[in-house]
Design a protein around this motif. Structure first.
Motif, PDB file in Angstrom:
ATOM      1  N   ILE A 373      13.247 -25.651 -10.120  1.00 33.54           N
ATOM      2  CA  ILE A 373      13.264 -24.286 -10.739  1.00 33.54           C
ATOM      3  C   ILE A 373      13.048 -23.526 -12.096  1.00 33.54           C
ATOM      4  CG2 ILE A 373      15.133 -22.648 -11.299  1.00 33.54           C
ATOM      5  CD1 ILE A 373      16.738 -23.629  -9.267  1.00 33.54           C
ATOM      6  N   PHE A 374      12.153 -23.240 -12.305  1.00 33.81           N
ATOM      7  CA  PHE A 374      11.017 -22.545 -14.109  1.00 33.81           C
ATOM      8  C   PHE A 374      11.818 -21.322 -14.256  1.00 33.81           C
ATOM      9  CE2 PHE A 374       7.271 -25.927 -13.663  1.00 33.81           C
ATOM     10  CZ  PHE A 374       8.151 -27.015 -13.657  1.00 33.81           C
ATOM     11  N   VAL A 375      11.980 -21.145 -15.324  1.00 37.23           N
ATOM     12  CA  VAL A 375      12.129 -19.548 -15.866  1.00 37.23           C
ATOM     13  C   VAL A 375      11.947 -19.961 -17.871  1.00 37.23           C
ATOM     14  CG1 VAL A 375      14.498 -19.436 -14.214  1.00 37.23           C
ATOM     15  CG2 VAL A 375      14.887 -20.700 -16.083  1.00 37.23           C
ATOM     16  N   GLY A 376      11.434 -18.635 -18.369  1.00 36.38           N
ATOM     17  CA  GLY A 376      11.517 -18.503 -19.495  1.00 36.38           C
ATOM     18  C   GLY A 376      10.266 -18.491 -19.777  1.00 36.38           C
ATOM     19  N   PRO A 377       9.911 -18.217 -20.009  1.00 35.58           N
ATOM     20  CA  PRO A 377       8.641 -17.593 -20.943  1.00 35.58           C
ATOM     21  C   PRO A 377       7.265 -18.621 -20.670  1.00 35.58           C
ATOM     22  CG  PRO A 377       9.442 -16.648 -22.215  1.00 35.58           C
ATOM     23  CD  PRO A 377      10.413 -17.178 -22.105  1.00 35.58           C
ATOM     24  N   ASP A 378       7.980 -20.165 -20.523  1.00 39.43           N
ATOM     25  CA  ASP A 378       7.338 -20.826 -20.758  1.00 39.43           C
ATOM     26  C   ASP A 378       6.859 -21.826 -18.734  1.00 39.43           C
ATOM     27  OD1 ASP A 378       6.385 -21.513 -23.316  1.00 39.43           O
ATOM     28  OD2 ASP A 378       7.708 -22.885 -23.332  1.00 39.43           O
ATOM     29  N   ALA A 379       7.640 -20.787 -18.121  1.00 34.52           N
ATOM     30  CA  ALA A 379       7.276 -20.986 -17.158  1.00 34.52           C
ATOM     31  C   ALA A 379       6.016 -20.992 -16.712  1.00 34.52           C
ATOM     32  CB  ALA A 379       8.246 -19.769 -15.865  1.00 34.52           C
ATOM     33  N   GLY A 380       5.192 -19.717 -17.394  1.00 35.13           N
ATOM     34  CA  GLY A 380       3.889 -19.461 -17.226  1.00 35.13           C
ATOM     35  C   GLY A 380       3.485 -19.134 -15.776  1.00 35.13           C
ATOM     36  N   GLY A 382       3.210 -15.818 -15.105  1.00 35.04           N
ATOM     37  CA  GLY A 382       3.048 -14.389 -14.394  1.00 35.04           C
ATOM     38  C   GLY A 382       3.951 -13.972 -13.801  1.00 35.04           C
ATOM     39  N   GLY A 383       5.289 -13.974 -14.170  1.00 34.57           N
ATOM     40  CA  GLY A 383       5.683 -13.075 -12.611  1.00 34.57           C
ATOM     41  C   GLY A 383       7.496 -12.830 -13.329  1.00 34.57           C
ATOM     42  N   LEU A 384       8.016 -12.222 -12.132  1.00 34.86           N
ATOM     43  CA  LEU A 384       9.095 -12.596 -13.277  1.00 34.86           C
ATOM     44  C   LEU A 384       9.876 -13.803 -13.258  1.00 34.86           C
ATOM     45  CD1 LEU A 384      11.773 -10.368 -12.835  1.00 34.86           C
ATOM     46  CD2 LEU A 384      12.461 -11.616 -10.670  1.00 34.86           C
ATOM     47  N   ALA A 385       9.861 -15.119 -13.421  1.00 30.07           N
ATOM     48  CA  ALA A 385      10.722 -15.867 -14.077  1.00 30.07           C
ATOM     49  C   ALA A 385      10.338 -15.987 -15.052  1.00 30.07           C
ATOM     50  CB  ALA A 385      10.274 -17.503 -12.895  1.00 30.07           C
ATOM     51  N   ASP A 386       9.630 -15.433 -15.799  1.00 23.51           N
ATOM     52  CA  ASP A 386       9.123 -15.643 -17.407  1.00 23.51           C
ATOM     53  C   ASP A 386      10.228 -15.110 -18.409  1.00 23.51           C
ATOM     54  OD1 ASP A 386       6.973 -17.249 -15.870  1.00 23.51           O
ATOM     55  OD2 ASP A 386       5.220 -16.193 -16.877  1.00 23.51           O
ATOM     56  N   THR A 387      10.790 -13.989 -16.788  1.00 26.02           N
ATOM     57  CA  THR A 387      11.352 -12.598 -17.540  1.00 26.02           C
ATOM     58  C   THR A 387      13.205 -13.188 -18.167  1.00 26.02           C
ATOM     59  OG1 THR A 387      11.715 -11.539 -16.178  1.00 26.02           O
ATOM     60  CG2 THR A 387       9.850 -11.359 -17.405  1.00 26.02           C
ATOM     61  N   ILE A 388      13.289 -14.259 -16.773  1.00 25.97           N
ATOM     62  CA  ILE A 388      14.598 -14.427 -16.781  1.00 25.97           C
ATOM     63  C   ILE A 388      15.136 -14.583 -17.914  1.00 25.97           C
ATOM     64  CG2 ILE A 388      15.997 -15.927 -16.002  1.00 25.97           C
ATOM     65  CD1 ILE A 388      14.606 -15.679 -13.438  1.00 25.97           C
ATOM     66  N   PHE A 399      25.310 -24.435 -23.531  1.00 26.21           N
ATOM     67  CA  PHE A 399      24.702 -24.141 -25.041  1.00 26.21           C
ATOM     68  C   PHE A 399      26.290 -22.714 -25.910  1.00 26.21           C
ATOM     69  CE2 PHE A 399      21.522 -25.445 -22.417  1.00 26.21           C
ATOM     70  CZ  PHE A 399      21.379 -26.957 -23.130  1.00 26.21           C
ATOM     71  N   GLY A 400      26.949 -22.113 -25.232  1.00 27.25           N
ATOM     72  CA  GLY A 400      27.391 -21.348 -26.384  1.00 27.25           C
ATOM     73  C   GLY A 400      26.885 -20.238 -26.622  1.00 27.25           C
ATOM     74  N   ILE A 401      25.663 -19.842 -25.947  1.00 25.03           N
ATOM     75  CA  ILE A 401      24.707 -18.659 -26.660  1.00 25.03           C
ATOM     76  C   ILE A 401      24.066 -18.491 -25.422  1.00 25.03           C
ATOM     77  CG2 ILE A 401      25.156 -19.919 -28.985  1.00 25.03           C
ATOM     78  CD1 ILE A 401      21.984 -20.555 -28.699  1.00 25.03           C
ATOM     79  N   ASP A 402      23.968 -16.590 -25.896  1.00 27.12           N
ATOM     80  CA  ASP A 402      22.867 -16.215 -24.981  1.00 27.12           C
ATOM     81  C   ASP A 402      20.903 -16.932 -24.940  1.00 27.12           C
ATOM     82  OD1 ASP A 402      24.517 -14.236 -23.327  1.00 27.12           O
ATOM     83  OD2 ASP A 402      23.908 -12.623 -24.789  1.00 27.12           O
ATOM     84  N   LEU A 403      20.949 -17.092 -24.036  1.00 22.83           N
ATOM     85  CA  LEU A 403      19.468 -17.841 -24.164  1.00 22.83           C
ATOM     86  C   LEU A 403      18.245 -16.342 -23.620  1.00 22.83           C
ATOM     87  CD1 LEU A 403      19.750 -21.067 -22.016  1.00 22.83           C
ATOM     88  CD2 LEU A 403      19.845 -20.145 -24.992  1.00 22.83           C
ATOM     89  N   VAL A 404      17.953 -15.984 -24.704  1.00 20.87           N
ATOM     90  CA  VAL A 404      17.082 -14.446 -24.022  1.00 20.87           C
ATOM     91  C   VAL A 404      15.624 -15.475 -24.410  1.00 20.87           C
ATOM     92  CG1 VAL A 404      16.392 -12.207 -24.381  1.00 20.87           C
ATOM     93  CG2 VAL A 404      19.043 -13.266 -25.210  1.00 20.87           C
ATOM     94  N   ALA A 405      15.146 -14.528 -22.960  1.00 18.87           N
ATOM     95  CA  ALA A 405      13.740 -14.903 -22.499  1.00 18.87           C
ATOM     96  C   ALA A 405      12.704 -14.065 -23.758  1.00 18.87           C
ATOM     97  CB  ALA A 405      13.195 -14.687 -21.209  1.00 18.87           C
ATOM     98  N   GLY A 406      11.602 -14.545 -24.776  1.00 18.44           N
ATOM     99  CA  GLY A 406      11.294 -14.322 -25.530  1.00 18.44           C
ATOM    100  C   GLY A 406      11.040 -14.060 -26.620  1.00 18.44           C
ATOM    101  N   SER A 407      12.496 -14.125 -27.167  1.00 14.72           N
ATOM    102  CA  SER A 407      13.635 -14.576 -28.368  1.00 14.72           C
ATOM    103  C   SER A 407      13.876 -16.131 -29.499  1.00 14.72           C
ATOM    104  CB  SER A 407      14.635 -13.602 -28.395  1.00 14.72           C
ATOM    105  OG  SER A 407      15.677 -13.481 -29.477  1.00 14.72           O
ATOM    106  N   ASN A 408      15.089 -16.451 -28.071  1.00 14.63           N
ATOM    107  CA  ASN A 408      15.359 -17.714 -28.733  1.00 14.63           C
ATOM    108  C   ASN A 408      14.997 -18.097 -27.292  1.00 14.63           C
ATOM    109  OD1 ASN A 408      17.771 -16.691 -27.316  1.00 14.63           O
ATOM    110  ND2 ASN A 408      18.953 -17.948 -28.014  1.00 14.63           N
TER     111      ASN A 408
END
Length: 973
Positions: A373-380, A382-388, A399-408
């Motif tokens: 399971i690859f999620v986040g921008p570095d999943a690479g 080019g589809g929906l998984a990169d935006t999760i 980690f107790g924080i929101d993990l926001v794709a493309g931000s932190n």
């Protein structure tokens, strides 16, 4: 219709081929043909040999043709047409059952799909799409295998039990047969005449499994005006796991887990904490990202935001990468079932009706490690998984924080072994129906042969992919639990617990999905041909052939809806549904001059609905200055029309790329290894920080077809000689002796291919400072990892190759202690060079291993046979010269074998030994033949390939590492 009688024609074919093909090894006793001068030879019945549609009776034609008759096919001990042809010395890399990929690496750029479970043939290392496959002189439908619309034929759709012989034209022949015949032609001749019944049974296995079972039955009969052949066959090959072989213990043998995957069972997490002050580890303020993984044995993750190596986590290193290799297959399983019938009926003394039909079913399976399971921008992707993104409210988020794709948040990669391996199962049906008329007629004092054929053929495939994921459901299950609770079946997803806290069955059931892909190719054609004599030149006759053909190609590829929408964790693919048609006219002449010289010429006009018209020509000569020697040569113009996948496909390919700006490529700051300051500056300009490491070695590339493609064009040359010395015929030491040498050269312009994406990436940063034209496909995200680049097919460059084929054949007389035979076929490749439109030379070359493919300088097969009475023993030696591969990638630079100044690993020369013994009329039972054999009798292991994917060796060049034992029984009555 006496001149068309199958029995007469078959005898003429057998005699002509025996005389005209000196390179064929005759391993068992055969009647001794008396050497004959040219004028005597012309009294033979004329036959058609691959490479010309003119019926000829010459002992040696102007073009080189190698023939594998049924005796030679049985001598190999193999049960697949593809496996047999891939052992030719002129053969290059082609798909076979040792390849284990079904989309887990994405799709190749040609739109043809993976071809999982299929077997193909490559001649001269020019690719299987540049080899034309015929069955009884008529085009065979291309394969689909449920992953694209291919330009290559699947030889597993043609059961070996129906084959009478295989003729291999080692020359270009577009003027004779049309598109695709650039590197050569494979013409599979089926059984046309058979009286009685034959039952065949076969069993073989490797030391580690891979049991192969075959059973076939052939029935036939004939009368005054009819003949019929019916065949049924069953073939099953079982799998061998990669875990059975130590060499496949790592993705790249000896490279260790540094070459493994970022998708690990413990997970890899790349993020930053907005609450951390600037300048501290993991601070979003200055772009400092954590890259951590869970400690082994952890049941309850504990995160210490002040120390990435505290709690239950540690910094992710190459040693944490996942070894996916043992989950793969060394040998993929398949089952093939086939029915075949061939009927002919003499309507009159001059006209015959012929009908031929085949049904073939193949089921096959490929397997890969459990899907990560690859999620986040570095999943690479080019589809929906990169935006999760991952909600802080997810009950499993430590980690107790929101993990926001493309931000932190840039990446989470976790491979849940609890889901089980990815399994791809193919079910492929092939239908073929041919009906036509053939006959003779007289005009004046000359006779002419004609035939008309109508053919419908279809290859339809379904693939079921199990243990994949629905990315949209993963997104929902990682988000706000309150929103998840509103969706039936949704449960929050735990991708944080590692192996000690696996996902629950409810979690697995929600995100797991079965995906079904399908594809189909249909070929309909109508053709008419006529051949005969035109006029006399002296006491010899000029011959001609002419004809017309109409073909219509239809192709469909329907990926699962999740693939099309980008909601599959596996590769993206777009649907294709298209067709095109072609109308063709051709003419061919053979003109004799003097008593010893013949000149042939052919011209073909093709009109395509996709790109327009094309005309190709061919010239050849045959000169026999003395009775024992024939000198021959050809010049051929060729072309290959872009196929439907190349025109309209759109897919993703998981290319293994090395980023020049990262430590897995070239250190940005360290100039001691020849890294230029310019590269450092180019990477800095691109925003790549010092010490950057790409998230994954597989960088997804969007690739696919181009409707503006034009056909490839080629020029091919052959020149050679056949020497059959009279001093080696009917002697006390020799019954027959032949030698053959042939030089070949092919040059292709406008080769259809995608640019070498690694070469483009290197050129962008190393030569163009990160801003030149080569950089157009590349961009980076906020963590400096590459976005998926676009890399479409183009008429990109040229390919040229040349070399020499050497063949020899000797048969002894019958001595008191038996008869002996020896033969050899050897191919030496002088050059292989591919250059793109910008002048970039591809790394693929003679003596080089690259991209799971080698071009050895020498390949040689030698056969030695002894026979006495009903017993025969045959020994075959297969030799492959050494090749080298590049070791400069940081992941393999320290591998044993790479530790040399040249930074090259040598794959040493390899020799295989095959042994076979046969007993005719065994146990005094008339018609019962028994055979016992072993291929690779000494269990020679293939050389280690440190850059090869999956199993650490080149499956297109080398055998599996163990001996293969087999026994067969054939009973004819």
């Amino acid at each position: 219709m006496k001149s068309l009688r199958p029995r007469t024609l078959a005898k003429a074919i057998q005699l002509s081929l025996f005389l005209s093909l000196p390179a064929i090894a005759v391993a068992q006793d055969a009647p001794a043909p008396a050497p004959a001068p040219q004028k005597s030879a012309t009294t033979l019945d004329a036959v058609t040999v691959t490479g010309s549609r003119i019926k000829q009776s010459n002992l040696v034609t102007s073009q080189p043709v190698f023939v594998l008759d049924r005796q030679k096919l049985e001598l190999t001990g193999l049960q697949s047409v593809g496996d047999v042809l891939q052992e030719l010395t002129s053969s290059g890399k082609a798909l076979n059952s040792k390849f284990n990929s079904s989309g887990n690496f994405g799709y190749p750029p040609d739109g043809g799909g993976i071809g999982a479970g299929s077997a193909q043939v490559d001649l001269r290392n020019l690719g299987s799409q540049r080899v034309l496959v015929l069955v009884d002189g008529i085009r065979w439908v291309n394969e689909s295998s449920a992953s694209g619309v291919s330009g290559s034929a699947d030889l597993n759709t043609i059961p070996l039990s129906i084959v009478d012989r295989i003729e291999v034209l080692e020359d270009g022949a577009s003027a004779i047969y049309g598109s695709d015949a650039i590197a050569g032609v494979i013409n599979i001749i089926t059984r046309r005449k058979f009286d009685g019944a034959e039952v065949h049974a076969y069993f073989g296995k490797y030391n580690k499994g891979g049991d192969t079972t075959e059973a076939s039955m052939t029935l036939g009969g004939s009368g005054e005006r009819w003949s019929a052949v019916f065949g049924a066959s069953y073939n099953e090959q079982k799998d061998i796991s990669s875990g059975e072989w130590g060499q496949s213990a790592f993705p790249e043998p000896g490279a260790g887990l540094d070459a493994g995957s970022s998708g690990t069972p413990q997970g890899r997490f790349r993020f930053c904490d907005p609450g951390r002050p600037s300048g501290s580890v993991g601070s979003c303020a200055d772009g400092s990202f954590y890259s951590v993984t869970l400690n082994d044995g952890t049941t309850t993750p504990v995160w210490d935001p002040t120390n990435p190596n505290g709690g239950t986590y540690h910094q992710f290193t190459g040693a944490d990468r996942f070894n996916f290799a043992p989950f793969n297959l060394l040998l993929t399983p398949n089952k093939r079932k086939a029915l075949f019938t061939s009927l002919s009926y003499d309507i009159s003394d001059n006209t015959r009706l012929h009908v031929k039909a085949l049904y073939n079913n193949r089921t096959s399976t490929n397997q890969a490690a459990p899907e990560p399971i690859f999620v986040g921008p570095d999943a690479g992707t080019g589809g929906l998984a990169d935006t999760i993104s991952v909600s802080a409210l997810n009950p499993y988020n430590p980690f107790g924080i929101d993990l926001v794709a493309g931000s932190n948040f840039s990446f989470i990669g976790r491979r849940p072994l609890e889901v089980g391996p990815r399994v791809f199962t193919q079910d492929v049906d092939t239908w073929y129906f041919n009906a036509g008329l053939d006959g003779v007629f007289d005009f004046g004092d000359r006779s002419y042969n004609w035939d008309v054929n109508a053919v419908h053929s279809e290859n339809k495939a379904d693939q079921v992919f199990t243990n994949g994921y629905n990315v949209a459901k993963i997104q929902l299950a990682l988000g706000d639990p309150a929103i998840c609770a509103l969706v039936p079946g949704c449960v929050p997803l735990d991708i944080f617990g590692g192996q000690a806290r696996p996902m629950t069955q409810d979690q697995i059931d929600y995100i797991r999905t079965t995906q079904i892909d399908s594809s189909k190719q249909v070929l309909d054609l109508v053709q008419a041909n006529i051949t005969g004599d035109m006029f006399n030149i002296g006491d010899r006759t000029a011959g001609f052939a002419a004809g017309a053909e109409h073909r219509r190609y239809r192709g469909e590829f329907l990926p699962d809806p999740l693939r099309q929408s980008g909601e599959s964790q596996d590769s993206f693919a777009a649907a294709v549904k298209a067709h095109y048609s072609v109308d063709e006219l051709y003419a061919e002449v053979n003109l004799p001059f003097l008593d010893s010289l013949e000149v042939s010429a052919a011209l073909r006009y093709s009109d395509y609905s996709t790109f327009g018209s094309k005309t190709t020509g061919k010239l050849g000569f045959r000169w026999q200055p003395i009775e024992d020697l024939v000198v021959r040569g050809t010049y051929s113009q060729g072309f290959r029309a872009p196929n439907l996948g190349e025109l309209y496909g759109l897919t993703q390919f998981g290319a293994t790329l090395t980023d020049p700006c990262g430590p897995t490529g070239a250190p940005v700051v360290d100039t001691t290894n020849g890294i230029s300051p310019g590269l450092e500056q180019a990477c800095v300009n691109a925003g790549v920080p010092n010490g950057f490491e790409q998230a994954n070695t597989q960088i997804i590339t969007f690739t696919g077809g181009n409707p503006d493609l034009q056909p490839e064009e080629s020029d091919s040359y052959t020149f050679g000689a056949v020497y059959s010395p009279s001093w080696g015929a009917d002697q006390s030491w020799s019954r027959k002796l032949d030698f053959e040498v042939s030089y070949y050269k092919h040059k292709i312009d406008g080769a259809i291919q995608a640019a070498d994406i690694q070469s483009l990436l290197n050129k962008c940063y190393i030569e163009q400072g990160g801003t030149g034209p080569a950089c157009a496909p590349f961009a980076r995200n906020n963590t400096s990892n590459l976005f998926p680049p676009q890399n479409r097919l183009e008429n990109l460059g040229s390919i040229k190759t040349d070399g020499v084929d050497l063949k020899g054949n000797w048969i002894s007389p019958d001595w008191n202690w038996g008869h002996v035979s020896a033969s050899v076929q050897s191919t030496w490749i002088n050059e292989y060079k591919a250059v793109d439109a910008d002048g970039n030379v591809a790394t693929r070359a003679v003596g080089i291993e690259v991209s799971d493919s080698a071009i050895p300088e020498w390949q040689t097969n030698m056969q030695l046979g002894w026979g006495m009475g009903d017993f025969d023993v045959n020994w075959t030696v297969r030799y492959i010269s050494s090749v080298k591969e590049d070791c400069t990638s940081a992941t393999i630079a320290e591998v044993p074998g790479c530790l040399n100044p040249e930074q090259e690993n040598t794959l040493g020369s390899t020799t295989y030994h095959d042994l076979q013994a046969s007993w005719k009329h065994a146990f005094t039972v008339e018609g019962l033949d028994l055979t016992l054999g072993v291929n690779n009798i000494f269990g020679k292991e293939p050389p280690v390939c440190v850059t090869c994917s999956l199993n650490g060796y080149d499956a297109g060049t080398y055998d599996l590492p163990w001996a293969f034992w087999y026994v067969s029984a054939n009973y004819r009555f």
